[in-house]
Motif scaffolding. Structure first.
Motif, short mmCIF file in Angstrom:
data_model
loop_
_atom_site.label_atom_id
_atom_site.label_comp_id
_atom_site.label_asym_id
_atom_site.label_seq_id
_atom_site.Cartn_x
_atom_site.Cartn_y
_atom_site.Cartn_z
N HIS A 117 -1.57 1.55 12.50
CA HIS A 117 -2.66 1.86 11.39
C HIS A 117 -3.48 1.05 10.82
CE1 HIS A 117 -4.02 4.01 7.96
NE2 HIS A 117 -3.47 3.11 7.25
N LYS A 119 -4.57 12.54 11.28
CA LYS A 119 -3.49 11.86 10.47
C LYS A 119 -3.28 12.34 9.09
CE LYS A 119 -2.47 7.73 10.03
NZ LYS A 119 -1.07 7.09 10.20
N ASN A 120 -2.09 12.35 8.97
CA ASN A 120 -1.63 12.82 7.51
C ASN A 120 -2.13 14.05 7.00
OD1 ASN A 120 -0.57 9.99 7.49
ND2 ASN A 120 -2.26 9.38 6.35
N ASP A 153 0.72 -1.22 0.05
CA ASP A 153 0.15 -0.06 0.10
C ASP A 153 0.66 1.34 -0.16
OD1 ASP A 153 -1.84 1.92 0.57
OD2 ASP A 153 -3.03 0.85 2.01
N GLU A 177 -6.79 12.20 -5.89
CA GLU A 177 -8.02 11.81 -5.06
C GLU A 177 -9.11 12.86 -5.35
OE1 GLU A 177 -8.37 9.71 -0.81
OE2 GLU A 177 -7.52 11.72 -0.68
N LYS A 222 1.24 9.26 -2.08
CA LYS A 222 0.78 9.92 -0.68
C LYS A 222 1.86 10.08 0.28
CE LYS A 222 -4.15 9.63 -0.62
NZ LYS A 222 -5.48 9.22 0.12
N LYS A 253 -3.84 -1.18 -6.32
CA LYS A 253 -3.76 0.22 -5.86
C LYS A 253 -3.25 1.09 -7.11
CE LYS A 253 -2.01 3.32 -2.79
NZ LYS A 253 -1.47 3.73 -1.52
N GLU A 300 -4.71 -4.31 5.04
CA GLU A 300 -4.83 -3.33 3.80
C GLU A 300 -4.75 -4.47 2.58
OE1 GLU A 300 -5.06 -0.27 3.96
OE2 GLU A 300 -3.58 1.00 5.33
N LYS A 344 -8.36 -5.27 2.25
CA LYS A 344 -9.22 -4.20 1.68
C LYS A 344 -9.44 -4.08 0.59
CE LYS A 344 -6.79 -0.19 1.17
NZ LYS A 344 -5.85 0.97 1.29
N LEU A 358 -9.73 3.86 -1.58
CA LEU A 358 -8.55 3.30 -0.87
C LEU A 358 -8.66 3.55 0.67
CD1 LEU A 358 -5.95 4.09 -3.58
CD2 LEU A 358 -6.97 1.80 -3.19
N ASN A 359 -9.75 4.42 0.93
CA ASN A 359 -9.77 4.83 2.12
C ASN A 359 -10.84 4.07 2.80
OD1 ASN A 359 -9.60 7.98 3.96
ND2 ASN A 359 -8.05 7.29 2.43
N ARG A 373 -10.31 7.51 -6.11
CA ARG A 373 -9.06 7.22 -5.12
C ARG A 373 -9.43 7.04 -3.64
NH1 ARG A 373 -2.69 8.60 -4.94
NH2 ARG A 373 -2.34 7.49 -3.08
N HIS A 406 -8.61 6.34 11.33
CA HIS A 406 -7.76 7.59 11.71
C HIS A 406 -8.39 8.22 12.85
CE1 HIS A 406 -5.90 8.24 7.08
NE2 HIS A 406 -5.42 7.26 7.83
O1 LIG Z 1 -3.42 5.80 -1.30
C1 LIG Z 1 -4.41 6.31 -0.88
O2 LIG Z 1 -5.33 6.97 -1.34
C2 LIG Z 1 -5.05 5.73 0.40
O3 LIG Z 1 -5.99 6.13 0.96
C3 LIG Z 1 -4.52 4.39 1.14
C4 LIG Z 1 -4.34 4.25 2.54
O4 LIG Z 1 -4.21 3.12 3.19
C5 LIG Z 1 -3.34 5.14 3.37
O5 LIG Z 1 -3.61 5.00 4.84
C6 LIG Z 1 -3.39 6.57 3.27
O6 LIG Z 1 -2.37 7.29 3.74
C7 LIG Z 1 -4.55 7.22 3.78
O7 LIG Z 1 -4.58 8.75 3.06
P1 LIG Z 1 -5.31 9.95 3.82
O8 LIG Z 1 -5.54 10.86 2.67
O9 LIG Z 1 -6.67 9.56 4.31
O10 LIG Z 1 -4.55 10.36 4.93
#
Ligand SMILES: O=C(O)C(=O)C[C@@H](O)[C@H](O)[C@H](O)COP(=O)(O)O
Ligand code: NAD
Ligand code: ZN
Length: 380
Positions: free
Chosen positions: A275, A161-162, A146, A245, A152, A235, A194, A197, A252-253, A249, A260
């Motif tokens: 995580h 988070k992030n 992942d 995103e 990202k 992915k 993941e 997922k 993937l969340n 995309r 989070h």
């Molecule tokens: O690559 C992505 O797009 C994802 O959402 C993958 C997730 O598994 C990953 O944890 C990602 O860091 C989450 O992104 P965020 O934008 O929600 O912080």
């Protein structure tokens, strides 16, 4: 010390066709032994290897030697292991060390480690000198399936988070699946969440495959390479459709809106929750929320939970060591989610296994009612 690849050990290549940001992902046992040649082919003169102290002690020296043998000047930047390292303070440390090592834009930052190192080093590469090339050498299951793919990068904020980061694609991803032989079992399980997922998002056949083959993935048989390669293919396909995103995309969340919020509540303390564990609980919540809203069958939600319990993952709010906070704290965390639009929550919900979709404008009252229902419920 990394073992060299056996002559008959297969290497699977997954190409990520992103125009002038296209790159290859190589998956196979023993690839670290070829890292010198594969990285030198990118044509840099120097590389700063960012790693954490666990991974650095195991594989840092071998990678640095391999690069030096190919004529690259190599230095190693070591950070502390764990989620708390995705911080402003570590970003400063890594950026300054990259600059100190005279890494130029055409040189390389190499992330050698799990997703924590990958996200931090990738973000440092994105901002140091306004952009240095970088390479991912993922060493945890989670980072191989992942975080090393898709560009990202970022760090956590006390707000969530992030929340501070950048899109910055790697130039190359080298996933040596033999390195997972030294990964602690708890981290293996977390990364496996993941993998599952991808089946839950849009590939029910892959979820069936996971139920049948997970033991081979953990044991390091051919199933492990297949799980990593299939996850990267899945992915990459999404990232190529929607790199930044703006739409798809967000799939993937799946599980991450809840996950989070739990990571924020546990203050990024890896001893309590990592995580992938947050994602495992979050995916179960997303399926049970979908069932609560009448979108998906309770049987599908139960089947998802059963598989995650079978591999040893947490699946309930009550499984978070030290507690999951209050409903208000959870909702507060979700309010900072990057998918929030015009103040309204976005969730990835499902009509069944392999039938996930992006749901905008979910009413907070419904989320609150569902969370109260979850807290009252006991595992069946
Ligand atoms: O690559 C992505 O797009 C994802 O959402 C993958 C997730 O598994 C990953 O944890 C990602 O860091 C989450 O992104 P965020 O934008 O929600 O912080
Ligand atoms: N950028 C993305 O698209 C993306 C996707 C998913 C997750 N993430 C991020 O990834 C992070 C989680 O990554 P993670 O699960 O790899 O955690 P991690 O980076 O903390 O690594 C897990 C632990 O395993 C150790 N370790 C790693 N490889 C090892 C090996 N081969 N042998 C022995 N020990 C090893 C590490 O030192 C660490 O203690 C989270 O911050 C998450 O937000 C990012
Ligand atoms: Zn994730």
């Amino acid at each position: 010390m990394a073992a060299a690849r056996a002559p008959d050990a297969p290497v699977i290549t997954v190409h990520v066709p992103l125009g002038d940001r296209a790159y290859d992902i190589f998956v196979g046992r023993g690839l670290l032994g070829e890292a010198g040649a594969r990285i030198a082919a990118l044509g840099a003169r120097a590389a700063a290897i960012v790693t954490d102290s666990n991974v650095g002690a195991l594989y840092g020296g071998a990678l640095a030697d391999a690069l030096q043998q190919r004529g690259l000047r190599a230095s190693i930047i070591t950070v502390a292991p764990g989620e708390a390292t995705k911080s402003y303070a570590s970003l400063e440390t890594v950026c300054d060390a990259v600059l100190e090592a005279r890494i130029e834009r055409g040189d390389l930052v190499i992330a050698l480690g799990g997703g924590v190192v990958g996200d931090l080093a990738g973000f440092a590469a994105a901002v140091a000198r306004r952009g240095v090339r970088f390479v991912q050498v993922p060493t945890s299951l989670l980072s191989q399936v992942d975080s090393s793919v898709g560009g990202k990068t970022g760090i956590n904020s006390r707000h969530g988070k992030n929340l501070v980061g950048a899109f910055h694609q790697p130039s190359l991803v080298l996933a040596d699946t033999a390195l997972l032989d030294t990964l602690p079992i708890r981290e293996m399980r977390a990364g496996y969440a993941e993998v599952v997922k991808y089946g839950l998002i849009d590939d029910a056949g892959f979820f069936d495959w996971c139920e049948a083959n997970w033991q081979g993935v953990f044991a390091g048989g051919p199933e492990r390479n297949e799980a990593v390669a299939q996850s990267c293919r899945a992915k990459a396909a999404v990232v190529v459709r929607d790199e930044r995103e703006e739409g798809d995309r967000a799939l993937l969340n799946l599980g991450h809106t809840f996950g989070h919020a739990l990571e924020r509540i546990t203050r990024y303390d890896s001893a309590r929750l990592v995580h992938g564990e947050g994602v495992a609980i979050g995916m179960c919540l997303a399926f049970r929320f979908s069932a609560f809203l009448g979108l998906c069958s309770a049987d599908d939600a139960t089947r998802v939970e059963r598989h995650l319990v079978t591999v040893g993952l947490p699946t309930r709010l009550q499984d978070v060591p030290g507690g999951f906070g209050t409903v208000d704290e959870l909702l507060d965390g979700m309010a900072q989610d990057k998918k929030v639009k015009a103040g309204a929550l976005t969730f990835i919900l499902a009509r069944g296994i392999g039938q996930s979709f992006v749901a905008h404008g979910i009413e907070i009252a419904k989320v609150r009612a569902f969370l109260n229902h979850e807290i009252a419920a006991t595992r069946t």
